[in-house]
Design a protein around this motif. Structure first.
Motif, PDB file in Angstrom:
ATOM      1  N   ILE A   1       0.933  -1.211  -0.112  1.00  0.00           N
ATOM      2  CA  ILE A   1       0.030   0.003   0.046  1.00  0.00           C
ATOM      3  C   ILE A   1       0.861   1.191   0.105  1.00  0.00           C
ATOM      4  N   GLU A   2       0.753   2.127  -0.906  1.00  0.00           N
ATOM      5  CA  GLU A   2       1.357   3.319  -1.007  1.00  0.00           C
ATOM      6  C   GLU A   2       1.277   4.245   0.210  1.00  0.00           C
ATOM      7  N   PRO A   3       2.416   4.983   0.444  1.00  0.00           N
ATOM      8  CA  PRO A   3       2.306   5.951   1.871  1.00  0.00           C
ATOM      9  C   PRO A   3       1.627   7.148   1.001  1.00  0.00           C
ATOM     10  N   ALA A   4       1.152   8.103   1.917  1.00  0.00           N
ATOM     11  CA  ALA A   4       0.576   9.309   1.621  1.00  0.00           C
ATOM     12  C   ALA A   4       1.597  10.368   1.095  1.00  0.00           C
ATOM     13  N   SER A   5       1.246  11.524   0.653  1.00  0.00           N
ATOM     14  CA  SER A   5       2.382  12.231   0.371  1.00  0.00           C
ATOM     15  C   SER A   5       2.159  13.819   0.576  1.00  0.00           C
ATOM     16  N   ILE A   6       3.030  14.648   0.521  1.00  0.00           N
ATOM     17  CA  ILE A   6       2.796  15.951   0.666  1.00  0.00           C
ATOM     18  C   ILE A   6       3.878  16.781  -0.268  1.00  0.00           C
ATOM     19  N   PRO A   7       3.733  17.774  -0.869  1.00  0.00           N
ATOM     20  CA  PRO A   7       4.662  18.455  -1.761  1.00  0.00           C
ATOM     21  C   PRO A   7       6.011  18.597  -1.308  1.00  0.00           C
ATOM     22  N   ASN A   8       7.015  18.260  -2.100  1.00  0.00           N
ATOM     23  CA  ASN A   8       8.440  18.293  -1.620  1.00  0.00           C
ATOM     24  C   ASN A   8       8.831  19.756  -1.451  1.00  0.00           C
ATOM     25  N   TYR A   9       9.544  20.043  -0.562  1.00  0.00           N
ATOM     26  CA  TYR A   9       9.728  21.295  -0.451  1.00  0.00           C
ATOM     27  C   TYR A   9      11.572  21.692  -0.416  1.00  0.00           C
ATOM     28  N   VAL A  10      12.066  20.786  -1.010  1.00  0.00           N
ATOM     29  CA  VAL A  10      13.430  20.819  -1.236  1.00  0.00           C
ATOM     30  C   VAL A  10      13.680  20.823  -2.676  1.00  0.00           C
ATOM     31  N   LEU A  11      12.676  20.706  -3.636  1.00  0.00           N
ATOM     32  CA  LEU A  11      12.893  21.059  -5.091  1.00  0.00           C
ATOM     33  C   LEU A  11      13.841  22.104  -5.183  1.00  0.00           C
ATOM     34  N   GLY A  12      14.846  21.972  -6.315  1.00  0.00           N
ATOM     35  CA  GLY A  12      15.727  22.966  -6.457  1.00  0.00           C
ATOM     36  C   GLY A  12      16.897  23.400  -5.514  1.00  0.00           C
ATOM     37  N   LEU A  13      16.784  22.626  -4.617  1.00  0.00           N
ATOM     38  CA  LEU A  13      18.087  22.900  -3.403  1.00  0.00           C
ATOM     39  C   LEU A  13      19.064  21.850  -3.391  1.00  0.00           C
ATOM     40  N   GLU A  14      19.291  21.229  -4.455  1.00  0.00           N
ATOM     41  CA  GLU A  14      20.479  19.937  -4.487  1.00  0.00           C
ATOM     42  C   GLU A  14      21.677  20.599  -4.085  1.00  0.00           C
ATOM     43  N   ASN A  15      22.317  21.857  -4.448  1.00  0.00           N
ATOM     44  CA  ASN A  15      23.542  22.214  -4.203  1.00  0.00           C
ATOM     45  C   ASN A  15      23.519  22.753  -2.898  1.00  0.00           C
TER      46      ASN A  15
ATOM     47  N   LEU B   1       6.621  14.224  -1.277  1.00  0.00           N
ATOM     48  CA  LEU B   1       7.483  13.290  -0.349  1.00  0.00           C
ATOM     49  C   LEU B   1       6.455  12.319   0.171  1.00  0.00           C
ATOM     50  N   GLU B   2       6.849  11.296  -0.134  1.00  0.00           N
ATOM     51  CA  GLU B   2       5.994  10.069   0.546  1.00  0.00           C
ATOM     52  C   GLU B   2       6.429   9.759   1.914  1.00  0.00           C
ATOM     53  N   LEU B   3       5.178  10.195   2.727  1.00  0.00           N
ATOM     54  CA  LEU B   3       5.706   9.848   4.384  1.00  0.00           C
ATOM     55  C   LEU B   3       4.830   8.909   4.765  1.00  0.00           C
ATOM     56  N   ALA B   4       5.442   8.078   5.827  1.00  0.00           N
ATOM     57  CA  ALA B   4       4.387   7.050   6.473  1.00  0.00           C
ATOM     58  C   ALA B   4       4.847   6.902   7.803  1.00  0.00           C
ATOM     59  N   ASP B   5       4.290   6.001   8.728  1.00  0.00           N
ATOM     60  CA  ASP B   5       4.516   5.733  10.172  1.00  0.00           C
ATOM     61  C   ASP B   5       5.776   5.357  10.456  1.00  0.00           C
ATOM     62  N   ALA B   6       6.462   6.356  11.489  1.00  0.00           N
ATOM     63  CA  ALA B   6       7.918   6.115  11.653  1.00  0.00           C
ATOM     64  C   ALA B   6       7.975   4.803  12.490  1.00  0.00           C
ATOM     65  N   GLY B   7       7.007   4.118  12.857  1.00  0.00           N
ATOM     66  CA  GLY B   7       7.387   2.817  13.422  1.00  0.00           C
ATOM     67  C   GLY B   7       8.005   1.808  12.837  1.00  0.00           C
ATOM     68  N   MET B   8       7.844   2.223  11.474  1.00  0.00           N
ATOM     69  CA  MET B   8       8.528   1.234  10.566  1.00  0.00           C
ATOM     70  C   MET B   8       9.879   1.074  10.686  1.00  0.00           C
ATOM     71  N   SER B   9      10.562   2.227  11.158  1.00  0.00           N
ATOM     72  CA  SER B   9      11.991   2.231  11.490  1.00  0.00           C
ATOM     73  C   SER B   9      12.370   2.203  12.855  1.00  0.00           C
ATOM     74  N   ASN B  10      11.710   2.900  13.880  1.00  0.00           N
ATOM     75  CA  ASN B  10      11.914   2.723  15.300  1.00  0.00           C
ATOM     76  C   ASN B  10      10.567   3.006  15.736  1.00  0.00           C
ATOM     77  N   ASN B  11       9.903   2.337  16.909  1.00  0.00           N
ATOM     78  CA  ASN B  11       8.523   2.286  17.355  1.00  0.00           C
ATOM     79  C   ASN B  11       8.603   3.434  18.595  1.00  0.00           C
ATOM     80  N   LEU B  12       9.799   3.670  19.020  1.00  0.00           N
ATOM     81  CA  LEU B  12      10.113   4.822  19.977  1.00  0.00           C
ATOM     82  C   LEU B  12      10.735   6.045  19.138  1.00  0.00           C
TER      83      LEU B  12
END
Length: 796
Positions: free
Chosen positions: A507-521, A537-548
């Motif tokens: 199931i694909e995560p939700a997304s918000i507009p990417n705020y760093v477009l054009g800032l690569e350098n 930016l596709e964002l999801a539950d941080a518990g996938m990485s660490n549940n604390l």
């Protein structure tokens, strides 16, 4: 009718109700994807209608000025031409797609001849409310049409009113810095005055004796775990609030359900009181969030329809490339259940924005909440070149694995700022949801931007555990698979393929507009390159990485002295989320973290295998991921060979920590001393006796971690987080009786560790006080010596 038949009929109807409810949420809003590009900028399937609309609007890009210079240093330096524009495109894009979805859902239901279905069959197979669905959808469709006088038209007009949404008239800029934002620094100063008074009261010492610089910075965090984490976390925080400990806290942080907790606390519903919040939950979470009659009733009746649908209209109407998917629908359903008061009339729009919570922080009266989400960076691996046939070195092999490994990028959100540590860049919280280019937020052709992304969508992102990878899903069923005769080979096969499973999201995560477009350098070179080409930016539950939510609390500048973690995770012993922070502390060079904190490890998890990985020397999260892959392979080979040396090392680890089990309250303390030898330091000692508290007062002591795992307690019979059905992560119904049981268990566990918590806080306070006094003595000595030097020695 037999009792067995009645029971079977009830179970069938119950399952069907939930199935139809979930299908409604998914089918109504997400039958076809609304966005036309994914988070990585790759095209998604489009309907012919969408393709036609896009061709008709070709050249009308969301951002018309693609050659903008880097953002000025401050908003006062901005010229009118510096601000990129976007157009809402009223006749096409996501809004037209949403209307099509609603019409399709309504037509499908209207095709069913409900009057031809006999009452007996309907009652036996389908819930009676299913026949009401066409009427609900017709009403919802009428409200969401942009016709004059419709609800959607009213919402969109108000979205463009700066008196109702002041943020739309403000120019937003990306702030590139590792430091805390100015607003948080000011908050810390104001909060210190409150925590100093609270600490004096908590430790029962005269208020005039407490100097602000002696007051420990205390952080409190809750775990993920859906409604279980929400209810258990609220109950644990209530215990801390009743004892006066909570008033000493500077930060709270959450994952998943504990993010919902924070959002409710800082609302007119929770009223910044956990007893009030629990009373609200008792009135609202006895009904499943996906129960269609309740959800549709709120979505189609005033005033709750406007309250819940405002974010949908603003998001989809304001951005033609908007993505409204399953996670967003889930967030709206959560808001309908959690953010609507009993009686359903007293809804308050101030509860719908994270930035509105600044109102409760302006004088430092309450802790600063930190919300978390993650972005899963999944490298796209091309075909390997056959040019170099030479045998790669170990270092080259590790670097190659680093390029192939996926990792999670953490994003934190406070009422002040939305920020990423890896990107070292953030934006004001009130600007989340608008498009950015070259560091500047876009505005519409009328000079205004879109309103801040509403909390219902953030609720979905924070708690979207169902967007986990196939690897996470398999972890849920692995104990069952391993217990089945003949399935051991399947388990081994899936474990070997874990590198592939961890990169697939069913199931694909939700997304918000990417705020760093054009800032690569302008961003760190370790930032993932794909993020600079992703529209969203596709964002999801941080518990996938660490549940604390430990990582944001270790951010430089927050200077946490005491970290109190209430862990209501599922399977807390095996997941061992505290220990996962070891690798993070090494890779980020965090001083003072107590290495080895957490449950005793018979089989250390990949991310924290001290003997196999030295993440501290990794230059980036990507390189760390490659070294973790090396560790995983090493452990698999050792397991196949039955390595006695590995067993000896694990036994040495257990002997050093001296832990066999953890109790209701567990304390570790780190050290700020630099490592002077190449060997790893021994794991931090679990402080189990009052005589151990001298370690907390050592001048070189680091962060004190106080860990409360949600364990069964003999004082509360019949409640076991591991076996009680109502405490499952996937349970979305809690009766008032269930909540009372959780409150009783959390209270009993907190009482068991209450004295040790107070001793720990007192010891850290005494250490900081002695450190200040020693510094003042040294300053006086230096001053005296300068005086002697200037005036001469009169005894010569």
């Amino acid at each position: 009718m037999s009792r067995q038949m009645i029971c079977s009929r009830w179970i069938y109807r119950r399952a069907l109700s939930l199935l139809i409810g979930s299908s409604f949420a998914y089918g109504t809003f997400t039958h076809t994807k609304l966005i036309t590009t994914d988070g990585g900028g790759k095209p998604r399937p489009k309907t012919p209608q969408i393709i036609t609309q896009q061709r008709e609007s070709a050249g009308e890009a969301a951002i018309v000025d693609a050659d903008l210079e880097p953002p000025p240093a401050s908003a006062t330096d901005l010229r009118e031409d510096d601000v990129p524009l976007f157009d809402a495109d009223p006749d096409g894009g996501a809004w037209a797609s949403l209307s099509t979805r609603l019409l399709g859902a309504q037509s499908a239901l209207n095709a069913i001849q409900w009057s031809h279905v006999g009452e007996d069959i309907t009652d036996l197979i389908l819930p009676r409310w299913t026949s009401d669905l066409p009427g609900y959808l017709t009403k919802l469709q009428c409200e969401l049409e942009m016709a004059p006088g419709s609800l959607a038209e009213e919402i969109w007009q108000e979205a463009q009113d700066p008196l109702l949404n002041p943020e739309i008239a403000r120019i937003a800029q990306v702030r590139i810095s590792r430091e805390l934002c100015t607003e948080e620094k000011l908050f810390r100063q104001r909060r210190k005055a409150h925590t100093a008074r609270a600490l004096a009261k908590y430790l029962e010492i005269p208020e005039e004796d407490v100097q602000p610089e002696d007051v420990p910075t205390i952080a409190m965090c809750g775990s993920g775990g859906g409604l279980r984490a929400l209810v258990a976390g609220t109950s644990s925080y209530l215990s801390a609030q009743e004892r006066g400990l909570y008033d000493c806290v500077t930060y709270t942080a959450g994952v998943s359900g504990s993010c919902w907790l924070q959002a409710l606390y800082y609302s007119t519903l929770g009223k910044q009181n956990y007893a009030t919040l629990l009373a609200h939950l008792k009135q609202r979470i006895g009904t499943h969030i996906a129960y269609p009659p309740a959800a549709l009733g709120l979505l189609t009746a005033a005033p709750t329809n406007k309250f819940l649908l405002s974010g949908l209209v603003e998001k989809v109407k304001g951005n033609r490339a908007a993505d409204f998917g399953l996670v967003d629908a889930y967030g709206v359903l959560l808001a309908a259940r959690l953010f609507v008061p009993r009686g359903e009339l007293g809804v308050d729009s101030r509860n719908l924005k994270v930035s509105s919570q600044q109102e409760y922080l302006k004088d430092g009266a309450h802790p600063l909440p930190i919300y978390t989400a993650v972005r899963h960076e999944i490298p796209i691996i091309g075909k390997e070149s056959g040019a170099d046939k030479s045998q790669p070195t170990k270092s080259q092999t590790t670097d190659e694995k680093a390029r192939k490994e996926s990792w999670f990028q953490w994003f934190e959100s406070t009422p002040y700022e939305f920020w990423s540590e890896e990107l070292e860049a953030g934006i004001p919280s009130w600007s989340v949801g608008r498009q950015f280019h070259n560091g500047i937020g876009s505005v519409r052709d009328n000079g205004y931007s879109v309103p801040e992304l509403r909390i219902p969508f953030m609720l979905g992102i924070w708690g979207s555990a169902f967007c986990a990878t196939l690897s996470h899903y398999y972890k849920e069923v692995r104990p069952v698979v391993k217990s089945l005769v003949g399935f051991g080979g399947i388990d081994d096969l899936l474990e070997e393929r874990n590198e592939e499973l961890v990169k697939v999201h069913p199931i694909e995560p939700a997304s918000i507009p990417n705020y760093v477009l054009g800032l690569e350098n302008q961003l760190p070179p370790t930032a993932a390159k794909s993020i600079f080409t992703s529209v969203h930016l596709e964002l999801a539950d941080a518990g996938m990485s660490n549940n604390l939510p430990i990582y944001p609390l270790l951010r430089p500048g927050r200077d946490v002295d005491v970290l109190i973690a209430f862990d209501a995770s599922a399977d807390i012993k095996n997941e061992n989320w505290l220990s996962v922070a070891d690798g993070y502390a090494r890779q980020r060079g965090i001083k003072g973290w107590p290495l080895g904190a957490g449950w005793p490890r018979d089989n250390p998890p990949d991310a924290v295998a001290v003997k196999e990985i030295d993440v501290a020397e990794a230059a980036s999260p990507q390189q760390a991921a490659g070294r973790i892959a090396d560790a995983r392979e090493s452990r698999r080979r050792s397991a196949q060979k039955g390595s006695s040396e590995t067993e000896k090392e694990e036994n040495d680890d257990q002997r050093t920590t001296g832990n066999s089990e953890l109790g209701y309250c567990n304390v570790w303390v780190g050290t700020t001393l630099e490592r002077t030898v190449s060997s790893e330091p021994p794991p931090s000692k679990l402080l189990t006796d009052p005589s151990d508290e001298w370690e907390l007062m050592d001048p070189n002591a680091g962060i004190a971690v106080i860990y409360f795992p949600f364990l069964p307690n003999q004082e509360v019979e019949g409640v076991d987080p591991n076996t009680s059905d109502f405490l499952s992560t996937w349970n979305f119904i809690y009766t008032p009786e269930d909540i009372e049981k959780v409150v009783a268990l959390a209270g009993a566990n907190f009482r068991a560790g209450e004295a040790q918590v107070k001793r720990t806080v007192r010891a850290v306070y005494q250490r900081k006080k002695e450190k200040r006094l020693a510094s003042e003595r040294r300053a006086r000595m230096r001053k005296w010596r300068r005086h002697l030097k200037d005036s001469g020695d009169h005894f010569q």
